[in-house]
Design an enzyme around this catalytic site. Structure first.
Site, PDB file in Angstrom:
ATOM      1  N   ASP A   1     -41.854  31.203  18.284  1.00  0.00           N
ATOM      2  CA  ASP A   1     -41.599  31.972  17.068  1.00  0.00           C
ATOM      3  C   ASP A   1     -41.568  33.472  17.333  1.00  0.00           C
ATOM      4  O   ASP A   1     -41.707  34.259  16.412  1.00  0.00           O
ATOM      5  CB  ASP A   1     -42.686  31.670  16.039  1.00  0.00           C
ATOM      6  CG  ASP A   1     -43.986  32.363  16.379  1.00  0.00           C
ATOM      7  OD1 ASP A   1     -44.337  32.364  17.571  1.00  0.00           O
ATOM      8  OD2 ASP A   1     -44.619  32.926  15.482  1.00  0.00           O
ATOM      9  N   GLU A   2     -41.403  33.849  18.560  1.00  0.00           N
ATOM     10  CA  GLU A   2     -41.567  35.257  18.897  1.00  0.00           C
ATOM     11  C   GLU A   2     -40.614  35.641  20.016  1.00  0.00           C
ATOM     12  O   GLU A   2     -40.508  34.917  21.007  1.00  0.00           O
ATOM     13  CB  GLU A   2     -43.019  35.430  19.352  1.00  0.00           C
ATOM     14  CG  GLU A   2     -43.521  36.824  19.338  1.00  0.00           C
ATOM     15  CD  GLU A   2     -45.012  36.857  19.694  1.00  0.00           C
ATOM     16  OE1 GLU A   2     -45.679  35.792  19.577  1.00  0.00           O
ATOM     17  OE2 GLU A   2     -45.491  37.918  20.095  1.00  0.00           O
TER      18      GLU A   2
END
Length: 861
Positions: free
Chosen positions: A499-500
């Site tokens: 998610d990054e």
DNA sequence: TGTGTGTGGTAGC
DNA sequence: GATCGCTACCACACACA
């Protein structure tokens, strides 16, 4: 002549039906004599059988329609296991709680079978629960054939009970239940009782106590009768099976208990004197405690704390004694694993590794990260091969975006629970005290709840916490949309996690500023910054549109600054640190806000009077280096001044592949520990193949319960406080061969001589990786324990990998000249060549286990 | 001083 | 009802030649 199945079933029937329970005067209720724990367990099983006998006596007026039947229930059923058990026993049938000898039952009752179980049980009479219910209703035994679960093939038919002939009953899993049974405490106990001397007494088992060796260094330290070998501690599978015990008693001839399988190969246990048997030729199966799918004793009343305590502190001999002594770790585990929930969640479950990796968030995070990294590397390679890479102008301004979901797991899971959006929500496996919080939303954070916190603490902070389960599939889906959005932006992308991500958009921004990115022309910096903000904003919009979740974006002129800017951007925002703000912004942060600084380095810095980043600037570099080491000292000295030399997209190729599990590790004998290590090595081998690499160095990681740690850590089935031990071996030739890796790993495990009951974590890792020819991997029957991200196919290690020396490259190439595509069932030609049996630099251990290595010990909280 | 090994720390939710 | 404490990488300390 009847089959062994028949004989055993018959023996079980006789024993069960003949078993009478009058009162608690039976020998099973007496104190143990010298037999010790093994005798204690045997009596315990008899006690359980008494319950059935009691029920049978009370229901003798019922039609005895199941006389002659011995049943076992597998999986979840309707009616429940408890009800089926009651129906069968109260109508004259026999019942087996555990199934470690399939030949001891006449029927297995199951509503459905997993494909694996279908194969495993293909040769047995598997019937639906309705057979029991309908027979009771009809008041007579209905034909079981009408209630078959498996639509039989030839295999099941050969085992018709009615025709009384069994052609073959070999398990499809050669080191499965059968094998466990054959090597189990029961078997050995019964053979001793029968005067069976299949294993000559002069051939000591590999774990026989060694004279003069301290107890700690001995292999399983188990109080047993003199006739029982040290590693023949009863598997949990055997606990509570007086009937099976009886069945074993009736095995007249040890040789007859070994059947030929379909290939004509004798189904014998591996030779016990083999220093490290190469088990992985056949599929290793975790030591079975019971059926993987279902706890067979759910109907048993859970022990009260008093009873449990009493068991754990039972006099090992069972004699009423004032001198109570604690059980060994193995005994403790055996009792613990009587609880079907515990057994199902631990190494006692044959499907433990797969089940565990399916549920482990950290495993998912690591795997996702590795996949993304490989895919983005491949993408970068493709790009650079098709486009001329523009070298970055030295000294030019940079614009790096750090993009991150806000409470990723929580946000995604909340989409299904919108009514909880404004309430404190966490994602965890359960609400028990030791359940770890993977993610929490901002309302929960307001109470002080944090990721990684245990539920117990979180509930103390916020009693109205809402717990939502994981939804790994949804996370993958959201991540795909996230990366789609990011990859649509022109720039260099680097994944950080699912998610990054980082994206360097300097080129776009400088272009928008209208300068060369170095000097300051009229408003150019302003325009550059506005461009960066606009890109950030558009990414946030795109991700929101696609996922319904918010991402935040930090913008800075390097990775460090983008990262710290992100802290200010959250939640649901963006923040750009302007060059003139850098020092002031950083200075007010605590040192642990810097990347790479957590509790340990934070503590060291605190000891030299540093709490905030600005404090670091007060120290000279030498002081910092003497406290933290040259690299870390220099890095923090730079960080405190806003300097970070790392470039976006600078990702090195993979240097290691590993598999470890430090939860649910509870063994009751050495064999189980070794079987588990082999399974881990199988998993590692699979991962090597998936990543198209082979390794030349293997490291084994062992976590053992710390001497001052209790048997049951605060977290259910957790590792608790442990000492860790790592040991590596360099192989002569790089390999992916699970047999080779397993041999080495088991060798190392044995070399420490740890008590198997005290093991709490095990891991295997391969380093010194070399590329594997893709064909070898693609033709192998590799099945991942989890779905790979469908982002893009993983990249092979580039042929130009620096890990490979010239000599090795030549060896690799020449080894492939003669190869052809490998067929699924034939040995991998690469692995044939890489067979380290001939070229290993390390000597395999032979003979008795050596003394534990002199190894420093680290305590982990 | 360079190399190899074991240990420790960190990051992601 | 529990619980799923992984994995890759870097850096450091130390032993050894």
């Amino acid at each position: 002549m009847g089959s062994r199945l028949e004989k055993n079933s018959d023996a079980v029937r006789k024993r069960i039906q003949g078993h009478a329970f009058d009162d608690e005067e039976g020998e099973e209720y007496e104190g143990s004599t010298f037999g010790g724990f093994s005798d204690y367990m045997r009596r315990k099983k008899l006690k359980l059988q008494n319950l059935d006998a009691d029920l049978r006596a009370q229901t003798s007026q019922n039609p005895q329609i199941f006389r002659g039947i011995v049943a076992h229930v597998n999986g979840y059923t309707q009616p429940s296991l408890a009800d089926l058990h009651k129906l069968i026993v109260s109508h004259g049938g026999g019942f087996l709680q555990y199934l470690d000898g399939k030949t001891a039952v006449t029927h297995v009752i199951a509503s459905q079978l997993t494909p694996k179980k279908k194969v495993e049980f293909a040769k047995y009479r598997i019937v639906k629960p309705a057979w029991i219910v309908d027979s009771v209703k009809a008041g007579k035994l209905l034909p079981w054939n009408d209630y078959r679960v498996v639509d039989e093939g030839v295999k099941q038919k050969v085992l018709g009970f009615e025709n009384g002939s069994v052609v073959s009953q070999a398990s499809t899993q050669r080191r499965g239940y059968r094998d466990q049974t054959e090597t189990s405490w029961y078997t050995s106990q019964m053979r001793h009782e029968n005067g069976d001397t299949e294993e000559p007494p002069e051939a000591p088992p590999p774990f026989a106590p060694e004279p003069g060796k301290p107890r700690e260094m001995q292999s399983p330290v188990i109080p047993a009768s003199p006739a029982v070998e040290a590693d023949d501690f009863p598997g949990v599978s055997s606990i509570g099976e007086a009937d099976l015990l009886a069945a074993m008693e009736d095995v007249p001839d040890a040789d007859a208990s070994f059947d030929e399988d379909d290939d004509g190969e004798l189904m014998r246990p591996p030779p016990r004197l083999d220093p490290v048997p190469a088990r992985s030729q056949s599929k290793p199966v975790l030591p079975p405690v019971q059926s993987a799918d279902v706890p067979p004793i759910t109907q048993r009343r859970p022990l009260t704390p008093e009873e449990y305590n009493a068991m754990l502190w039972q006099d090992a001999g069972g004699q009423p004694s004032a001198q109570k002594k604690p059980l060994t770790a193995e005994e403790h585990n055996a009792i613990l694993l009587q609880n079907p929930h515990m057994a199902k969640s631990s190494t006692a479950n044959p499907d433990f590794i797969n089940q565990y990796y399916r549920e482990s968030r950290l495993h998912h995070l690591s795997t996702w990260k590795a996949d993304l990294k490989a895919q983005l590397q491949a993408r970068a390679q493709e790009k650079s091969s098709t486009q001329r890479t523009r070298s970055k102008a030295p000294g030019a301004r940079r614009y790096v975006l750090h993009i991150d979901f806000d409470s990723f797991f929580a946000a995604v899971s909340l989409r299904q629970n919108p009514h909880l959006v404004d309430k404190p929500v966490v994602i965890a496996h359960g609400s028990g005290p030791g359940s770890e919080i993977a993610s929490c939303n901002y309302p929960a954070r307001k109470f002080g709840v944090k990721n990684g916190m245990w539920m117990k603490t979180a509930l103390e902070l916020c009693s109205e916490l809402n717990v939502l389960p994981y939804d790994f599939k949804a996370y993958e889906e959201a991540s795909r949309h996230f990366y789609d959005s990011i990859l649509a932006v022109e720039g260099v992308v680097q994944s950080i996690s699912i998610d990054e991500a980082l994206i360097d958009v300097s080129e776009q921004c400088i272009k928008a500023g209208g300068s060369d990115g170095k000097g300051i022309s009229e408003g150019s910096i302003y325009r550059e910054q506005e461009k960066a903000k606009q890109i950030a904003s558009s990414i946030r919009d795109a991700v929101r549109d696609k996922t319904g979740c918010e991402v935040s974006v930090g913008i800075g002129n390097n990775i460090l600054l983008a990262k710290v800017a992100l802290r200010k951007a959250k939640p649901a925002g963006q923040h750009l640190i302007k060059p003139e703000e850098v020092l002031a912004f950083l200075g007010e942060l605590e040192v642990t806000d810097l990347p790479g600084v957590a509790w340990s380095i934070g503590k060291k810095l605190e000891e030299i009077g540093v709490k905030y980043v600005k404090d670091i600037r007060e120290l000279n570099k030498e002081r910092l280096i003497s406290a933290l080491g040259p690299k870390t000292g220099q890095k923090l000295w730079d960080y405190s001044r806003g300097i970070d030399k790392q470039e976006v997209g600078e990702q090195v190729i993979r240097k290691s592949v590993s598999a470890e599990i430090n939860w649910g590790i509870r063994f009751i004998n050495q064999q189980q520990a070794e079987d588990f290590v082999q399974c881990l090595c199988d998993e590692l081998s699979k991962r090597l193949l998936e990543n198209l690499v082979k390794g030349k160095q293997m490291t084994m990681k062992i976590m053992r319960k710390a001497a001052d740690a209790g048997m049951d850590p605060p977290k259910n089935l957790g590792h608790g406080k442990c000492d860790t031990f790592n040991k590596s071996v360099v192989l002569g030739v790089a390999t992916t061969d699970k047999a080779v890796i397993g041999k080495e790993a088991i060798s190392i495990l044995r070399s420490y001589g740890f008590s198997p009951g005290e093991l709490r974590g095990l891991g295997v890792q391969m380093q010194k990786l070399e590329p594997l020819k893709p064909m070898a991997a693609s033709t192998s029957t590799v099945e991942s324990s989890q779905r790979r991200l469908q982002f893009k196919k993983p990249a092979a290690v580039p042929a130009t990998t620096p890990l490979k020396t010239t000599t090795e490259t030549e060896e690799f190439k020449s080894s492939h000249k003669k190869t052809r595509p490998k067929l699924a069932d034939e040995p991998d030609p690469i692995e044939e060549i890489a067979n380290p049996k001939k070229e290993r630099t390390v000597r395999l251990m032979e003979g008795p286990i050596p003394l534990p290595l002199e190894t420093s010990v680290k305590h982990r909280p």
